[in-house]
Design an enzyme around this catalytic site. Structure first.
Site, PDB file in Angstrom:
ATOM      1  N   THR A   1     -65.567  -8.365  23.636  1.00  0.00           N
ATOM      2  CA  THR A   1     -66.524  -9.079  24.481  1.00  0.00           C
ATOM      3  C   THR A   1     -67.567  -8.108  25.029  1.00  0.00           C
ATOM      4  O   THR A   1     -68.761  -8.410  25.065  1.00  0.00           O
ATOM      5  CB  THR A   1     -65.787  -9.762  25.653  1.00  0.00           C
ATOM      6  OG1 THR A   1     -64.774 -10.587  25.104  1.00  0.00           O
ATOM      7  CG2 THR A   1     -66.718 -10.625  26.482  1.00  0.00           C
TER       8      THR A   1
ATOM      9  N   GLU B   1     -60.827  -9.889  34.692  1.00  0.00           N
ATOM     10  CA  GLU B   1     -61.663 -10.008  33.490  1.00  0.00           C
ATOM     11  C   GLU B   1     -62.690  -8.879  33.340  1.00  0.00           C
ATOM     12  O   GLU B   1     -63.134  -8.595  32.229  1.00  0.00           O
ATOM     13  CB  GLU B   1     -62.398 -11.357  33.488  1.00  0.00           C
ATOM     14  CG  GLU B   1     -61.561 -12.528  32.993  1.00  0.00           C
ATOM     15  CD  GLU B   1     -61.474 -12.554  31.480  1.00  0.00           C
ATOM     16  OE1 GLU B   1     -60.765 -11.700  30.907  1.00  0.00           O
ATOM     17  OE2 GLU B   1     -62.094 -13.426  30.868  1.00  0.00           O
TER      18      GLU B   1
HETATM   19  P1  ADP Z   1     -60.524 -12.072  24.484  1.00  0.00           P
HETATM   20  O1  ADP Z   1     -61.708 -13.001  24.445  1.00  0.00           O
HETATM   21  O2  ADP Z   1     -59.574 -12.356  23.378  1.00  0.00           O
HETATM   22  O3  ADP Z   1     -59.888 -11.996  25.830  1.00  0.00           O
HETATM   23  P2  ADP Z   1     -61.730  -9.587  25.159  1.00  0.00           P
HETATM   24  O4  ADP Z   1     -62.513  -8.625  24.312  1.00  0.00           O
HETATM   25  O5  ADP Z   1     -62.410 -10.295  26.284  1.00  0.00           O
HETATM   26  O6  ADP Z   1     -61.102 -10.653  24.170  1.00  0.00           O
HETATM   27  O7  ADP Z   1     -60.476  -8.847  25.775  1.00  0.00           O
HETATM   28  C1  ADP Z   1     -59.698  -7.989  25.003  1.00  0.00           C
HETATM   29  C2  ADP Z   1     -59.714  -6.612  25.648  1.00  0.00           C
HETATM   30  O8  ADP Z   1     -59.066  -6.675  26.933  1.00  0.00           O
HETATM   31  C3  ADP Z   1     -58.922  -5.645  24.808  1.00  0.00           C
HETATM   32  O9  ADP Z   1     -59.610  -4.410  24.840  1.00  0.00           O
HETATM   33  C4  ADP Z   1     -57.603  -5.513  25.545  1.00  0.00           C
HETATM   34  O10 ADP Z   1     -56.994  -4.248  25.393  1.00  0.00           O
HETATM   35  C5  ADP Z   1     -58.019  -5.717  27.001  1.00  0.00           C
HETATM   36  N1  ADP Z   1     -56.922  -6.235  27.820  1.00  0.00           N
HETATM   37  C6  ADP Z   1     -56.436  -5.699  28.962  1.00  0.00           C
HETATM   38  N2  ADP Z   1     -55.413  -6.402  29.431  1.00  0.00           N
HETATM   39  C7  ADP Z   1     -55.200  -7.434  28.571  1.00  0.00           C
HETATM   40  C8  ADP Z   1     -54.277  -8.495  28.538  1.00  0.00           C
HETATM   41  N3  ADP Z   1     -53.309  -8.623  29.429  1.00  0.00           N
HETATM   42  N4  ADP Z   1     -54.397  -9.391  27.536  1.00  0.00           N
HETATM   43  C9  ADP Z   1     -55.343  -9.260  26.588  1.00  0.00           C
HETATM   44  N5  ADP Z   1     -56.250  -8.251  26.554  1.00  0.00           N
HETATM   45  C10 ADP Z   1     -56.180  -7.339  27.544  1.00  0.00           C
END
Ligand code: ADP
Length: 310
Positions: A183, A130
């Site tokens: 985020t 994360e």
């Molecule tokens: P969410 O709350 O939908 O997870 P975030 O902003 O926390 O949103 O996460 C999205 C970010 O994480 C994006 O920049 C995305 O490219 C990155 N990311 C990396 N790996 C993954 C993955 N396997 N699934 C989703 N997002 C990913």
């Protein structure tokens, strides 16, 4: 050793009202699908399958491979895996898209390695994943995604996670305005200091919310959901948020707040019929905005990440 496994990992709502960074719950839908296979290359390789919702294929930039690497480091073993991600939870929508990948990947690899860790122990590795998405190790999406139900992160150092049974009639409406809020960016806007008067109101609500959940006292749950610290700062990132919240509450929602760091907004209800009524009113209200959106009702997912058919 088993060669391949397919899993499904649910979306989740984190920052449950007053519980910024400490309370979250798993949703019944949507769910990501993933297949993880052993390879003999000692490398982690990612394949992003859903072209509508692509995720990084560079293993240093994908939460799934970063989480797996953290587990392999802990076990002090070298093993390659091919990870196919069929993303169904839109990245950046605020319902735990990255958490589902981190949780699904770590659960799958733990199964392939014949369970060196218990389910609860997997959370620490998913949290490392994360960090790629949000810039910090938070567990309020990965914990419910792995364990199902509602989870309380009582402490991060040391990590102490307490599962809480979800009241049987608790339903959730999710409205997802199709704009992206990262985020990491939604964290940057938060003030570092908190007013003591706000803090007192906030911990009163956290205690009230936990009591309401444990006693299945829906009225108390509703009374306790308000967030005095984060919501006032982040709600301005979501178009027409105040109007949407007022509509949900007028339609009978127990409470309404930002899911994760947004843009999704969740409303809790007692019962499925109430959820549908709230959904109809929220939909009508948001159709007045010039923004594309999804809206759906979900129950609380009690199972968390699980093995699925490949
Ligand atoms: P969410 O709350 O939908 O997870 P975030 O902003 O926390 O949103 O996460 C999205 C970010 O994480 C994006 O920049 C995305 O490219 C990155 N990311 C990396 N790996 C993954 C993955 N396997 N699934 C989703 N997002 C990913």
């Amino acid at each position: 050793m088993q060669k391949s496994i397919s899993v499904s990992a649910p979306a989740s709502v984190s920052n449950l009202g007053c519980g910024f960074d400490i309370l979250g719950f798993a949703l019944e839908k949507p769910q990501d699908k993933m297949t993880v296979r052993n390879n003999n290359l000692n490398k982690l390789r990612i394949k992003s399958q859903n072209t509508n919702y692509p995720v990084p294929e560079d293993p240093t930039k994908n939460v799934a491979s970063v989480a797996i690497q953290a587990m392999l480091n802990k076990l002090n073993i070298q093993q390659g895996f091919d990870i196919e991600i069929d993303k169904q939870i839109k990245p950046g929508s605020g319902i735990g898209s990255s958490a589902a990948s981190a949780a699904g990947a770590i659960f799958a690899v733990n199964e392939l390695l014949q369970r060196p860790f218990k389910k609860k122990q997997l959370i620490q590795f998913a949290m490392v994943g994360e960090t790629i998405a949000s810039g910090c190790e938070h567990a309020d999406n990965v914990a419910p995604c792995i364990l199902g139900g509602i989870t309380l992160i009582r402490s991060y150092k040391p990590i102490d996670i307490i599962p809480i049974d979800a009241p049987g009639k608790l339903f959730c409406v999710i409205l997802h305005p199709k704009i992206e809020i990262k985020t990491s960016e939604a964290r940057e806007i938060l003030k570092k200091d908190v007013l003591l008067t706000d803090a007192v109101k906030q911990w009163g609500n956290v205690a009230g919310l936990i009591t309401g959940l444990l006693k299945e006292d829906y009225e108390l749950i509703g009374r306790s959901l308000d967030d005095y610290i984060i919501e006032p700062q982040r709600s301005k990132l979501i178009p027409a948020y105040d109007m949407l919240k007022a509509t949900a509450l007028n339609a009978g929602a127990l409470g309404c707040n930002i899911s994760g760091s947004g843009p999704s907004v969740f409303a809790l209800t007692k019962g499925y019929d109430a959820a549908n009524k709230v959904m109809d009113e929220m939909r009508k209200q948001y159709q007045n905005e010039n923004i594309d959106f999804d809206i759906f009702v979900s129950s609380v997912n009690q199972t968390g990440v699980k093995i699925s058919e490949s």
